[in-house]
Motif scaffolding. Structure first.
Motif, PDB file in Angstrom:
ATOM      1  N   PRO A  98      70.507  28.974 -10.937  1.00 27.29           N
ATOM      2  CA  PRO A  98      70.229  29.301  -9.532  1.00 27.29           C
ATOM      3  C   PRO A  98      71.322  30.162  -8.885  1.00 27.29           C
ATOM      4  CG  PRO A  98      69.684  27.018  -9.953  1.00 27.29           C
ATOM      5  CD  PRO A  98      70.382  27.519 -11.179  1.00 27.29           C
ATOM      6  N   ILE A  99      72.572  29.921  -9.254  1.00 28.43           N
ATOM      7  CA  ILE A  99      73.664  30.732  -8.707  1.00 28.43           C
ATOM      8  C   ILE A  99      73.569  32.160  -9.237  1.00 28.43           C
ATOM      9  CG2 ILE A  99      76.169  30.933  -8.442  1.00 28.43           C
ATOM     10  CD1 ILE A  99      76.368  27.945  -8.981  1.00 28.43           C
ATOM     11  N   ASP A 100      73.159  32.298 -10.493  1.00 29.74           N
ATOM     12  CA  ASP A 100      73.000  33.627 -11.082  1.00 29.74           C
ATOM     13  C   ASP A 100      71.876  34.383 -10.377  1.00 29.74           C
ATOM     14  OD1 ASP A 100      73.721  35.515 -13.301  1.00 29.74           O
ATOM     15  OD2 ASP A 100      71.606  35.256 -13.775  1.00 29.74           O
ATOM     16  N   LEU A 101      70.799  33.678 -10.009  1.00 29.35           N
ATOM     17  CA  LEU A 101      69.712  34.303  -9.266  1.00 29.35           C
ATOM     18  C   LEU A 101      70.212  34.811  -7.909  1.00 29.35           C
ATOM     19  CD1 LEU A 101      66.050  33.439  -8.937  1.00 29.35           C
ATOM     20  CD2 LEU A 101      67.381  33.276  -6.835  1.00 29.35           C
ATOM     21  N   ALA A 102      71.012  33.994  -7.222  1.00 24.97           N
ATOM     22  CA  ALA A 102      71.578  34.407  -5.930  1.00 24.97           C
ATOM     23  C   ALA A 102      72.465  35.631  -6.098  1.00 24.97           C
ATOM     24  CB  ALA A 102      72.364  33.258  -5.309  1.00 24.97           C
ATOM     25  N   LYS A 103      73.228  35.671  -7.181  1.00 22.86           N
ATOM     26  CA  LYS A 103      74.106  36.823  -7.455  1.00 22.86           C
ATOM     27  C   LYS A 103      73.299  38.107  -7.594  1.00 22.86           C
ATOM     28  CE  LYS A 103      74.704  38.204 -11.322  1.00 22.86           C
ATOM     29  NZ  LYS A 103      74.720  39.424 -12.089  1.00 22.86           N
ATOM     30  N   THR A 104      72.211  38.050  -8.368  1.00 22.26           N
ATOM     31  CA  THR A 104      71.372  39.234  -8.578  1.00 22.26           C
ATOM     32  C   THR A 104      70.782  39.729  -7.263  1.00 22.26           C
ATOM     33  OG1 THR A 104      70.815  38.571 -10.843  1.00 22.26           O
ATOM     34  CG2 THR A 104      69.316  40.102  -9.751  1.00 22.26           C
ATOM     35  N   ARG A 105      70.274  38.809  -6.457  1.00 21.13           N
ATOM     36  CA  ARG A 105      69.643  39.207  -5.193  1.00 21.13           C
ATOM     37  C   ARG A 105      70.666  39.741  -4.194  1.00 21.13           C
ATOM     38  NH1 ARG A 105      64.649  34.867  -4.237  1.00 21.13           N
ATOM     39  NH2 ARG A 105      63.629  35.334  -6.223  1.00 21.13           N
TER      40      ARG A 105
ATOM     41  N   ARG B 135      68.864  43.856   4.251  1.00 23.83           N
ATOM     42  CA  ARG B 135      69.597  42.639   3.919  1.00 23.83           C
ATOM     43  C   ARG B 135      68.819  41.401   4.375  1.00 23.83           C
ATOM     44  NH1 ARG B 135      75.049  43.260   2.855  1.00 23.83           N
ATOM     45  NH2 ARG B 135      75.514  41.242   3.776  1.00 23.83           N
ATOM     46  N   LEU B 136      68.406  40.615   3.399  1.00 25.34           N
ATOM     47  CA  LEU B 136      67.700  39.370   3.688  1.00 25.34           C
ATOM     48  C   LEU B 136      68.640  38.170   3.687  1.00 25.34           C
ATOM     49  CD1 LEU B 136      64.495  39.714   1.467  1.00 25.34           C
ATOM     50  CD2 LEU B 136      64.553  39.621   3.955  1.00 25.34           C
ATOM     51  N   TYR B 137      69.698  38.261   2.891  1.00 24.88           N
ATOM     52  CA  TYR B 137      70.574  37.110   2.679  1.00 24.88           C
ATOM     53  C   TYR B 137      72.002  37.432   3.131  1.00 24.88           C
ATOM     54  CZ  TYR B 137      66.683  36.666  -0.630  1.00 24.88           C
ATOM     55  OH  TYR B 137      65.442  36.655  -1.205  1.00 24.88           O
ATOM     56  N   THR B 138      72.625  36.446   3.756  1.00 26.14           N
ATOM     57  CA  THR B 138      74.001  36.638   4.237  1.00 26.14           C
ATOM     58  C   THR B 138      75.037  36.043   3.292  1.00 26.14           C
ATOM     59  OG1 THR B 138      73.863  34.592   5.532  1.00 26.14           O
ATOM     60  CG2 THR B 138      73.257  36.655   6.641  1.00 26.14           C
ATOM     61  N   SER B 139      74.612  35.127   2.431  1.00 24.74           N
ATOM     62  CA  SER B 139      75.549  34.464   1.521  1.00 24.74           C
ATOM     63  C   SER B 139      74.763  33.803   0.388  1.00 24.74           C
ATOM     64  CB  SER B 139      76.354  33.398   2.267  1.00 24.74           C
ATOM     65  OG  SER B 139      75.493  32.365   2.730  1.00 24.74           O
ATOM     66  N   MET B 140      75.490  33.229  -0.563  1.00 20.26           N
ATOM     67  CA  MET B 140      74.850  32.533  -1.681  1.00 20.26           C
ATOM     68  C   MET B 140      74.016  31.358  -1.174  1.00 20.26           C
ATOM     69  SD  MET B 140      76.605  30.562  -4.909  1.00 20.26           S
ATOM     70  CE  MET B 140      77.189  29.210  -3.862  1.00 20.26           C
ATOM     71  N   SER B 141      74.592  30.551  -0.304  1.00 25.78           N
ATOM     72  CA  SER B 141      73.862  29.373   0.197  1.00 25.78           C
ATOM     73  C   SER B 141      72.628  29.795   1.000  1.00 25.78           C
ATOM     74  CB  SER B 141      74.778  28.503   1.062  1.00 25.78           C
ATOM     75  OG  SER B 141      75.303  29.242   2.150  1.00 25.78           O
ATOM     76  N   ASP B 142      72.756  30.860   1.800  1.00 20.30           N
ATOM     77  CA  ASP B 142      71.619  31.362   2.571  1.00 20.30           C
ATOM     78  C   ASP B 142      70.516  31.835   1.640  1.00 20.30           C
ATOM     79  OD1 ASP B 142      70.326  32.286   5.072  1.00 20.30           O
ATOM     80  OD2 ASP B 142      70.695  34.285   4.259  1.00 20.30           O
ATOM     81  N   CYS B 143      70.894  32.496   0.565  1.00 24.80           N
ATOM     82  CA  CYS B 143      69.920  32.991  -0.409  1.00 24.80           C
ATOM     83  C   CYS B 143      69.183  31.830  -1.075  1.00 24.80           C
ATOM     84  CB  CYS B 143      70.629  33.847  -1.470  1.00 24.80           C
ATOM     85  SG  CYS B 143      69.542  34.464  -2.765  1.00 24.80           S
ATOM     86  N   LEU B 144      69.914  30.803  -1.500  1.00 28.35           N
ATOM     87  CA  LEU B 144      69.289  29.671  -2.182  1.00 28.35           C
ATOM     88  C   LEU B 144      68.376  28.884  -1.242  1.00 28.35           C
ATOM     89  CD1 LEU B 144      72.280  28.421  -4.374  1.00 28.35           C
ATOM     90  CD2 LEU B 144      70.287  29.737  -5.105  1.00 28.35           C
TER      91      LEU B 144
END
Length: 312
Positions: A28-35, A44-53
């Motif tokens: 899941p962290i790798d998915l956040a990294k890619t996005r 920009r849809l996501y502001t951070s890793m936690s926001d993305c997840l």
């Protein structure tokens, strides 16, 4: 002192088991990294890793965080096995003539990084499309202005559909798009990682002849992995952008490594090359920590010892 004689089948088993466990834990962290790496200014849809997840779970469900995991779980076994076994192979042969110097350790790492891209490039190519599909779909719903006029929403393709499409349209070269950028990332990574791990691991040995305790191998793998991951993150951003096939209408496309660097610098600034760096560190640290722990515990050797031995 030369490295001990390696057992190739055992190293392949160790690398495979470690890869499966590690990927399951950190995907899941790798998915956040890619996005995070793929989103550009204006989309920009996501502001951070936690926001993305959090947004991924809300829009795609829990298993949305594991988009592309099947590809990784299938190919990470040969990928990690090749990397770890190749490094041991080169270290063993480079140490035959005497002391394994830092330069020889770096040379072994270079060889390991070069060998692994045979599997890494197509694995990353497929994984990135699957991981980023959710971001593109979310853009269509939340940011319709970023979608090209006349674009029809389609169901996300499977890994097999993507493979067939790439092979039919571009041949084997389609699966190896971004090969140069992958080499530019994985070779320096291995040059940094393997010597750093070996030297950190040696510091924790209780005596010169015996192995380091498993926790020392784990910590050494985590520290060396996160250090190497952050060091090569700018190239990882370039590789991710080059390998992404689908983009919003306002997002840049790239013709190669140089073009990608130029457009990122011009439109997003140098800080864009650090996008997803902490995510990548969080992915690589436990991934290689687990790998080295299993490696030094000798899980592969134990598995082989259970097999019936042939009588002479």
């Amino acid at each position: 002192m030369a490295d001990k004689q390696i057992s190739l089948p055992a190293k392949l088993i160790n690398g495979g088991i470690a890869g499966l466990i590690g990927v399951t834990c950190v995907f899941p962290i790798d998915l956040a990294k890619t996005r995070l790496q793929n989103q550009q200014n204006g989309s920009r849809l996501y502001t951070s890793m936690s926001d993305c997840l959090i947004k991924t779970i809300r829009s795609e469900g829990y298993f949305g965080m594991y988009r592309g995991a099947a590809v990784n779980l299938t190919l990470v076994t040969p990928e990690k096995a090749i990397k770890l076994a190749a490094n041991d192979f080169f270290r063993h042969h480079l140490s035959k003539d005497g002391k394994l110097t830092l330069f020889k350790e770096m040379l072994a790492g270079c060889g390991a990084g070069t060998c692994q891209v045979i599997v890494t490039t197509p694995m990353e190519m497929l994984k990135i499309q699957l991981q980023d599909a959710g971001r593109i779909a979310a853009q269509r719903k939340l940011m319709p202005e970023t979608v090209a006029a006349g674009t029809v929403e389609t169901k996300s393709p499977t890994a097999m559909q993507l493979t067939r499409q790439l092979l039919s349209e571009k041949g084997i070269a389609g699966l190896y798009k971004g090969l140069g950028a992958t080499l530019l990332r994985d070779v320096p990574f291995s040059i940094i990682y393997f010597p750093l791990f070996a030297n950190l691991n040696n510091l924790g040995k209780k005596d010169a002849e015996g192995p380091a305790p498993f926790y020392v191998s784990f910590i050494s793998g985590c520290v060396a992995g996160s250090t190497a991951a952050v060091a090569v993150n700018p190239v990882d951003v370039i590789k991710t952008r080059l390998q992404s096939l689908n983009r919003g209408s306002t997002e840049d496309t790239y013709s190669g490594v140089t073009d990608c660097i130029r457009k990122i610098m011009r439109n997003e600034g140098p800080s864009a090359f650090l996008k997803g760096a902490y995510c990548r560190a969080l992915v690589i640290a436990p991934l290689f920590g687990i790998a080295q722990m299993i490696y030094f515990l000798g899980v592969g050797e134990f598995v082989l010892s259970l097999l019936p031995k042939k009588n002479n």
